[in-house]
Design a protein around this motif. Sequence first.
Motif, PDB file in Angstrom:
ATOM      1  N   TRP A  26     -55.215 -71.502 -62.454  1.00  0.00           N
ATOM      2  CA  TRP A  26     -56.139 -72.612 -62.688  1.00  0.00           C
ATOM      3  C   TRP A  26     -55.928 -73.701 -61.637  1.00  0.00           C
ATOM      4  O   TRP A  26     -56.890 -74.227 -61.077  1.00  0.00           O
ATOM      5  N   LEU A  27     -54.672 -74.041 -61.389  1.00  0.00           N
ATOM      6  CA  LEU A  27     -54.380 -75.087 -60.410  1.00  0.00           C
ATOM      7  C   LEU A  27     -54.884 -74.708 -59.024  1.00  0.00           C
ATOM      8  O   LEU A  27     -55.445 -75.542 -58.308  1.00  0.00           O
ATOM      9  N   ASP A  28     -54.720 -73.457 -58.635  1.00  0.00           N
ATOM     10  CA  ASP A  28     -55.189 -73.005 -57.326  1.00  0.00           C
ATOM     11  C   ASP A  28     -56.708 -73.084 -57.216  1.00  0.00           C
ATOM     12  O   ASP A  28     -57.243 -73.539 -56.204  1.00  0.00           O
ATOM     13  N   GLN A  29     -57.407 -72.670 -58.260  1.00  0.00           N
ATOM     14  CA  GLN A  29     -58.869 -72.661 -58.233  1.00  0.00           C
ATOM     15  C   GLN A  29     -59.480 -74.051 -58.342  1.00  0.00           C
ATOM     16  O   GLN A  29     -60.563 -74.290 -57.828  1.00  0.00           O
ATOM     17  N   ASN A  30     -58.801 -74.974 -59.030  1.00  0.00           N
ATOM     18  CA  ASN A  30     -59.401 -76.271 -59.318  1.00  0.00           C
ATOM     19  C   ASN A  30     -58.816 -77.442 -58.538  1.00  0.00           C
ATOM     20  O   ASN A  30     -59.462 -78.484 -58.429  1.00  0.00           O
ATOM     21  N   ILE A  31     -57.609 -77.286 -58.014  1.00  0.00           N
ATOM     22  CA  ILE A  31     -56.992 -78.353 -57.229  1.00  0.00           C
ATOM     23  C   ILE A  31     -56.616 -77.831 -55.849  1.00  0.00           C
ATOM     24  O   ILE A  31     -57.034 -78.370 -54.844  1.00  0.00           O
ATOM     25  N   GLY A  32     -55.828 -76.801 -55.786  1.00  0.00           N
ATOM     26  CA  GLY A  32     -55.446 -76.185 -54.514  1.00  0.00           C
ATOM     27  C   GLY A  32     -54.304 -76.889 -53.821  1.00  0.00           C
ATOM     28  O   GLY A  32     -54.114 -78.093 -53.970  1.00  0.00           O
ATOM     29  N   ASP A  33     -53.546 -76.123 -53.059  1.00  0.00           N
ATOM     30  CA  ASP A  33     -52.392 -76.692 -52.358  1.00  0.00           C
ATOM     31  C   ASP A  33     -52.800 -77.523 -51.139  1.00  0.00           C
ATOM     32  O   ASP A  33     -51.991 -78.221 -50.559  1.00  0.00           O
ATOM     33  N   HIS A  34     -54.062 -77.468 -50.776  1.00  0.00           N
ATOM     34  CA  HIS A  34     -54.589 -78.219 -49.633  1.00  0.00           C
ATOM     35  C   HIS A  34     -55.095 -79.611 -50.033  1.00  0.00           C
ATOM     36  O   HIS A  34     -55.468 -80.397 -49.191  1.00  0.00           O
ATOM     37  N   ASN A  35     -55.121 -79.901 -51.319  1.00  0.00           N
ATOM     38  CA  ASN A  35     -55.689 -81.142 -51.834  1.00  0.00           C
ATOM     39  C   ASN A  35     -54.627 -82.235 -51.867  1.00  0.00           C
ATOM     40  O   ASN A  35     -53.887 -82.360 -52.823  1.00  0.00           O
ATOM     41  N   GLY A  36     -54.566 -83.014 -50.822  1.00  0.00           N
ATOM     42  CA  GLY A  36     -53.571 -84.078 -50.742  1.00  0.00           C
ATOM     43  C   GLY A  36     -52.201 -83.540 -50.386  1.00  0.00           C
ATOM     44  O   GLY A  36     -52.045 -82.410 -49.950  1.00  0.00           O
ATOM     45  N   PHE A  37     -51.204 -84.345 -50.594  1.00  0.00           N
ATOM     46  CA  PHE A  37     -49.825 -83.993 -50.282  1.00  0.00           C
ATOM     47  C   PHE A  37     -49.229 -83.242 -51.467  1.00  0.00           C
ATOM     48  O   PHE A  37     -49.040 -83.819 -52.537  1.00  0.00           O
ATOM     49  N   GLN A  38     -48.987 -81.951 -51.318  1.00  0.00           N
ATOM     50  CA  GLN A  38     -48.486 -81.108 -52.408  1.00  0.00           C
ATOM     51  C   GLN A  38     -47.169 -80.433 -51.999  1.00  0.00           C
ATOM     52  O   GLN A  38     -47.115 -79.226 -51.781  1.00  0.00           O
ATOM     53  N   PRO A  39     -46.082 -81.195 -51.922  1.00  0.00           N
ATOM     54  CA  PRO A  39     -44.823 -80.632 -51.444  1.00  0.00           C
ATOM     55  C   PRO A  39     -44.128 -79.707 -52.434  1.00  0.00           C
ATOM     56  O   PRO A  39     -43.208 -78.984 -52.049  1.00  0.00           O
ATOM     57  N   TYR A  40     -44.535 -79.720 -53.700  1.00  0.00           N
ATOM     58  CA  TYR A  40     -43.847 -78.929 -54.725  1.00  0.00           C
ATOM     59  C   TYR A  40     -44.690 -77.769 -55.236  1.00  0.00           C
ATOM     60  O   TYR A  40     -44.409 -77.225 -56.295  1.00  0.00           O
ATOM     61  N   TRP A  41     -45.745 -77.411 -54.514  1.00  0.00           N
ATOM     62  CA  TRP A  41     -46.665 -76.369 -54.953  1.00  0.00           C
ATOM     63  C   TRP A  41     -45.903 -75.149 -55.440  1.00  0.00           C
ATOM     64  O   TRP A  41     -44.946 -74.764 -54.805  1.00  0.00           O
TER      65      TRP A  41
END
Length: 67
Positions: A26-41
């Motif tokens: 869900w997080l990948d489809q709706n937010i994504g690791d490219h959305n802002g600074f996501q150092p803990y993906w």
Amino acid sequence: MKNDIVIENHGSIFLLRPTSKSGPEWLDQNIGDHNGFQPYWPTVVVESHYIADIVNGIQADDLEVSE
């Protein structure tokens, strides 16, 4: 009850930590690791003013959320 995403309140930011197979999907489809600074993906860092809308979206897709 199985939680898909656990929300951690850290004041001005929240962490959304996936705890099931459906959570990171869900997080990948709706937010994504490219959305802002996501150092803990796949744990997602979210500013406090976005958290209510995100939680509503998670629940609308029938996933379980807890704090």
